[in-house]
Design an enzyme around this catalytic site. Structure first.
Site, PDB file in Angstrom:
ATOM      1  CE  LYS A 139       5.832  26.941   1.122  1.00 45.46           C
ATOM      2  NZ  LYS A 139       5.246  27.593  -0.019  1.00 45.46           N
ATOM      3  CG  HIS A 165      12.292  14.363   6.539  1.00 38.86           C
ATOM      4  ND1 HIS A 165      11.247  13.895   7.286  1.00 38.86           N
ATOM      5  CD2 HIS A 165      12.075  15.667   6.363  1.00 38.86           C
ATOM      6  CE1 HIS A 165      10.432  14.891   7.576  1.00 38.86           C
ATOM      7  NE2 HIS A 165      10.906  15.983   7.038  1.00 38.86           N
ATOM      8  CB  SER A 214      10.668   6.707 -13.623  1.00 39.24           C
ATOM      9  OG  SER A 214       9.566   7.539 -13.819  1.00 39.24           O
ATOM     10  CB  SER A 215      11.803   9.922  -9.575  1.00 39.07           C
ATOM     11  OG  SER A 215      10.704   9.172  -9.196  1.00 39.07           O
ATOM     12  CB  THR A 240       5.505  24.464   7.767  1.00 32.13           C
ATOM     13  OG1 THR A 240       6.699  23.751   7.449  1.00 32.13           O
ATOM     14  CG2 THR A 240       4.329  23.713   7.210  1.00 32.13           C
ATOM     15  CB  SER A 278       0.627  28.915  -3.756  1.00 27.95           C
ATOM     16  OG  SER A 278       1.118  28.421  -2.541  1.00 27.95           O
ATOM     17  CG  HIS A 338      -1.549   1.307   1.547  1.00 30.51           C
ATOM     18  ND1 HIS A 338      -2.546   1.872   0.784  1.00 30.51           N
ATOM     19  CD2 HIS A 338      -1.299   2.198   2.536  1.00 30.51           C
ATOM     20  CE1 HIS A 338      -2.892   3.042   1.301  1.00 30.51           C
ATOM     21  NE2 HIS A 338      -2.143   3.268   2.366  1.00 30.51           N
ATOM     22  CG  HIS A 358      12.237  13.835  12.331  1.00 30.79           C
ATOM     23  ND1 HIS A 358      12.248  15.056  11.722  1.00 30.79           N
ATOM     24  CD2 HIS A 358      11.573  13.008  11.494  1.00 30.79           C
ATOM     25  CE1 HIS A 358      11.627  14.963  10.550  1.00 30.79           C
ATOM     26  NE2 HIS A 358      11.217  13.732  10.395  1.00 30.79           N
ATOM     27  CG  HIS A 359      11.844   9.628   9.859  1.00 30.71           C
ATOM     28  ND1 HIS A 359      10.537   9.514   9.460  1.00 30.71           N
ATOM     29  CD2 HIS A 359      12.300  10.762   9.271  1.00 30.71           C
ATOM     30  CE1 HIS A 359      10.218  10.518   8.655  1.00 30.71           C
ATOM     31  NE2 HIS A 359      11.271  11.291   8.518  1.00 30.71           N
ATOM     32  NE  ARG A 389       3.766   2.955  11.012  1.00 33.23           N
ATOM     33  CZ  ARG A 389       4.693   3.433  10.201  1.00 33.23           C
ATOM     34  NH1 ARG A 389       5.769   4.007  10.689  1.00 33.23           N
ATOM     35  NH2 ARG A 389       4.551   3.341   8.902  1.00 33.23           N
ATOM     36  CD1 TRP A 432       6.657   2.824   4.320  1.00 34.18           C
ATOM     37  CD2 TRP A 432       7.742   3.767   2.601  1.00 34.18           C
ATOM     38  NE1 TRP A 432       6.971   4.113   4.676  1.00 34.18           N
ATOM     39  CE2 TRP A 432       7.628   4.718   3.638  1.00 34.18           C
ATOM     40  CE3 TRP A 432       8.387   4.131   1.417  1.00 34.18           C
ATOM     41  CZ2 TRP A 432       8.138   6.013   3.519  1.00 34.18           C
ATOM     42  CZ3 TRP A 432       8.887   5.422   1.324  1.00 34.18           C
ATOM     43  CH2 TRP A 432       8.770   6.347   2.360  1.00 34.18           C
ATOM     44  CD  GLU A 458       9.600  10.160  -1.962  1.00 34.32           C
ATOM     45  OE1 GLU A 458      10.583  10.446  -2.664  1.00 34.32           O
ATOM     46  OE2 GLU A 458       8.476   9.937  -2.414  1.00 34.32           O
ATOM     47  CG  ASP A 498       6.392  19.407 -25.571  1.00 34.33           C
ATOM     48  OD1 ASP A 498       6.665  18.831 -24.508  1.00 34.33           O
ATOM     49  OD2 ASP A 498       5.646  18.916 -26.446  1.00 34.33           O
ATOM     50  CE1 TYR A 538       8.510  19.321   4.682  1.00 31.29           C
ATOM     51  CE2 TYR A 538      10.288  17.789   5.113  1.00 31.29           C
ATOM     52  CZ  TYR A 538       9.305  18.631   5.572  1.00 31.29           C
ATOM     53  OH  TYR A 538       9.104  18.770   6.912  1.00 31.29           O
TER      54      TYR A 538
END
Lengths: 289, 525
Positions: B331, B253, B169-170, B328, B268, B77, B302-303, B450, B142, B255, B106, B257
């Site tokens: 924003k 991390h 790809s990314s 943040t 925005s 998932h 922090h993870h 979890r 994951w 990722e 283009d 963002y």
């Protein structure tokens, strides 16, 4: 209080009536437990402080937004203003949050330093995570044993009614004294696990090949339950932790009885293999490989 | 407005017909469409997996799946949603919108663009096929933490290869975005005049190029540990399992963002349109985005607060993480100020945008709480974390994608969507998603870990509630699919401007826009 409030939301329109009538009597837990150690109280207080700061900021920001949504709408004839920048305002809402963060960081730092201070323990227990059970070694007493889930497989497979401590019960709980600084070393034999009893205030990863240190000073006798908190394979959900905190005399008696039992069975002192076939292991779950 | 489709100057002025149009696509709009359709399919597949998870968790006890299959579902998932749904959806938006927003014909590298898309269906076919292999799909989460992930069966090398393909790809997508933005802006479109969506994507593209290779390195080390006798992450061979976590989160991390900065860009764009007022604090928004991107590189620890880092490390990562709240916050304050004294209307894109601001902020608050290291010793690896990242990723990233779809669909298709159905979709989504995820905060605080298929009885009520929310939210997305198809096929003709308050180059083009967006660069003043 909130549980009652939620329980009262028994509107048939919501289709949740049945659900809530079930939970109306149940004591729904909404918040972190205050816990029974010095450090867990500090963590709880910290959690509540930050929570209320967030709530206050949220009320301010969302309040402003909803005011604007209500009054500054085209259908009310609002005419758009033209302002689109203000350096002063930007500086204010950069500096003020900074100050709030510093205000939060002070108690957080103090608590963290305390949490990590494992010096001068009264006793040391080594906790080893296995797929999927725990073992406990009392390094000062020479006592060691495995601790395995004791919930019968019938309950897991819905063939028998689930008892009160479903999935949070073990054959051999960890027995500790109250009022003593217990140093807990965590490690693992196969994959990473995490030893977590919410009432003690923390969890700590058990990593194969490495030893982590934590400590707990439990204030009152009782039974405190927790679970493995790091995904460790198929039975990750089936390796609970039960800590029984006893008064110091009762703890002494327990240690003596354990030692006596060990001396009695000295000839066949080989707990490992016997424990791998512990009766509590839920058979269908194991078979699901 | 010239309609280039009728001018037969070169053979590629009009698309080839049939399947070949899509296989050989080099046009940014066709590729954008491919990305968006692909991500929608992945969103539905990943959603089905989530519904299996929530079905099992509806009641205590094992009802539908084995614990091993449950773990495969949580792992897949996440992989499908992160790499298959959210990231390609934003790349799809970038393809469609960046050339139109900066006045280019283009994307800069159209053939690479084709390749970067067509890798994805293969990558995900490979990934999903692992579910049918001996030993099943990956079940170690994951995050692919060793040593557990090394216990994966035959699926393991296929998972690693598919992750590599997604990364390639990314990276190519990111290179294309950067090349386009830096080289193909219309005269007068200085960097500080670019729409915020373009800015946020430019910064996101740099993040992608910086961190995807790190992930690739990490998973390659897993592969060599498993098959070639290395011991990067094996303590018995002198390695360290925690080192993988450092590598993973150094990717992981930023990722996060990568998945939220383009969402900030979308919001925005939308709020000023429906507030009929220019975005408040444009330049501070750009600086805030750049600050968040920079900070994202120094907060990965922090993870990992509970892995046993030294106190100094824990303090550093706690402080650095807390600081992210500042840009943040800027924003969020800017969005609210944009609404302030505007003249608002509440079409579906605006509803999703407002829900984004509120619900993303709630996710931000729980994020701030998680940043507090000592408290994280309680929160870590509980449903509190699950609630947190679903608030930022579902009601954050996914809601912004929904807002973007409703906002630009009339431009893309030339038809207005059904506003009434759009609003029904919005309300079902916003109610469903909160029933789904809000109770998970309580579950986590009360002590539910979890990634468990079964739980203690005290968690039963909120899990049942959460599952009900999941089904409301999940099935209401089928309505979205219906709305999109209906809009493509029929619907009131959209004007070029579409929205009364819309500003920007894309709204000067016809609806639908010509095949090559701007054949002559517009002048920007």
């Amino acid at each position: 209080m909130l549980a009652n409030l939620l329980a009262r939301m028994r509107y048939p329109a919501l289709g949740l009536g049945l659900l809530w009538s079930l939970s109306a009597a149940a004591d729904l837990k909404l918040n972190m437990p205050e816990g029974v150690t010095t450090i867990s109280h500090q963590i709880y207080d910290l959690h509540m402080t930050i929570l209320w700061i967030c709530v206050a900021i949220g009320v301010g920001v969302f309040g402003t937004m909803f005011y604007s949504i209500y009054y500054h709408r085209k259908s009310k004839g609002a005419v758009p203003a033209h302002f689109h920048e203000s350096t002063t305002v930007e500086i204010v809402w950069t500096v003020v949050p900074m100050l709030i963060l510093i205000f939060m960081a002070v108690p957080a730092t103090r608590t963290l330093i305390n949490l990590e201070d494992v010096s001068k323990p009264d006793l040391t227990i080594k906790v080893t995570g296995y797929q999927w059970k725990w073992s406990y070694d009392y390094l000062d007493e020479g006592i060691s044993f495995f601790s395995t889930l004791s919930t019968p497989a019938e309950q897991i497979n819905n063939l028998a009614p689930k008892d009160k401590d479903y999935l949070l019960e073990v054959d051999n709980p960890l027995v500790v004294p109250v009022g003593k600084k217990i140093r807990i070393l965590t490690t693992a034999a196969d994959v990473i696990h995490s030893w977590w009893v919410p009432s003690l205030g923390w969890k700590r990863d058990a990593i194969p090949g490495f030893i982590n240190e934590s400590w707990a000073l439990i204030e009152k006798p009782g039974v405190y339950r927790g679970q493995c908190a790091e995904l460790c394979g198929k039975d990750h959900g089936y390796m609970p932790i039960v800590v029984v905190a006893k008064t110091q005399e009762e703890y002494r008696q327990w240690v003596e009885s354990k030692k006596a039992a060990k001396t009695a069975s000295l000839g066949s002192d080989n707990p490992g293999p016997a424990m791998t076939n512990a009766p509590g292991q839920p058979a269908p779950v194991t078979a699901a490989q | 407005m010239s309609t280039a489709t009728h001018v037969h100057v070169e053979h590629h002025d009009a698309p080839p017909r049939g399947i070949w149009r899509w296989l050989s696509a080099t046009n940014h709009k066709d590729i954008g469409t491919l990305y968006l359709v692909f991500s929608l399919i992945m969103f539905l597949i990943g959603g089905c997996m989530a519904l299996i998870i929530r079905a099992e968790l509806f009641q205590p006890g094992l009802q539908f799946v084995t614990p091993q299959f449950f773990n495969q579902m949580t792992t897949m998932h996440a992989l499908v949603m992160v790499f298959g749904a959210v990231m390609p959806a934003f790349t799809g938006l970038a393809n469609w919108l960046i050339p139109m927003m900066i006045g280019a014909p283009d994307m800069a590298l159209p053939r690479m663009n084709n390749w970067s898309f067509w890798i994805l269906p293969f990558a995900f076919t490979l990934l999903l096929s692992t579910l049918f292999m001996q030993g099943g799909g990956p079940a170690g989460g994951w995050t692919l933490y060793p040593p557990l992930v090394l216990q994966t069966g035959n699926a393991f090398p296929f998972v690693i290869l598919s992750v590599h393909m997604m990364g390639i790809s990314s990276i190519m997508g990111a290179i294309n975005v950067i090349a386009t933005i830096l080289n193909m802006r219309a005269p007068g479109m200085t960097l500080m005049k670019m729409p915020l969506f373009v800015w946020t994507w430019l910064i996101t593209a740099y993040l992608l190029i910086a961190v995807m290779p790190v992930l690739a390195g990490g998973v390659t080390m897993l592969l060599t540990d498993k098959f070639f006798g290395t011991s990067f992450f094996n303590a018995a061979g002198g390695g360290d399992p925690v080192m993988f976590q450092h590598i993973f989160w150094f990717f992981g991390h930023p990722e996060v963002y990568i998945m939220i900065l383009p969402a900030f860009g979308v919001i925005s764009m939308i709020i000023p349109t429906f507030a009929r007022k220019p975005l408040f604090g444009y330049s501070s928004m750009v600086y805030a985005t750049a600050s968040i991107a920079f900070l994202s590189f120094i907060v990965w620890g922090h993870h990992m607060f509970t892995v046993g880092m030294p106190l100094a490390g824990e303090l550093f990562f706690m402080y650095a993480t807390m600081i992210i709240a500042v840009p943040t916050g800027v924003k969020v304050f800017n969005w609210v100020s944009t609404m302030w004294k505007g003249s608002m209307t509440f079409e579906t894109p605006m509803l999703f945008a407002i829900a984004f601001v509120i619900l993303f902020t709630i996710g931000g608050f729980s994020g701030l709480m998680l940043a507090i290291a000592p408290a994280d010793f309680q929160y870590q690896d509980t449903y509190f974390v699950v609630a947190h990242f679903h608030y930022v990723l579902v009601t954050g990233a996914v809601f912004s994608l929904m807002a973007a779809a409703y906002y630009w669909l009339p431009k893309w298709t030339g038809h207005m969507y059904d506003e009434k159905l759009g609003k029904i979709h919005f309300w079902l989504s916003v109610i469903g998603v909160n029933i789904l995820f809000f109770p998970q905060h309580f579950l986590g605080l009360a002590g539910m870990p979890r990634r468990i298929p079964d739980y203690a009885l005290q968690f039963a009520e909120f899990n049942a509630l959460s599952s009900i929310g999941a089904y409301i939210y999940g099935f209401s997305q089928l309505l979205f699919v219906y709305i999109v198809i209906k809009t493509i096929r029929s619907g009131e003709k959209a004007t070029d401007q579409v929205w009364e308050g819309a500003r920007g180059l894309e709204w000067t083009l016809s609806s639908p826009p010509p095949y090559h967006s701007f054949t002559t660069a517009p002048e920007v003043h």
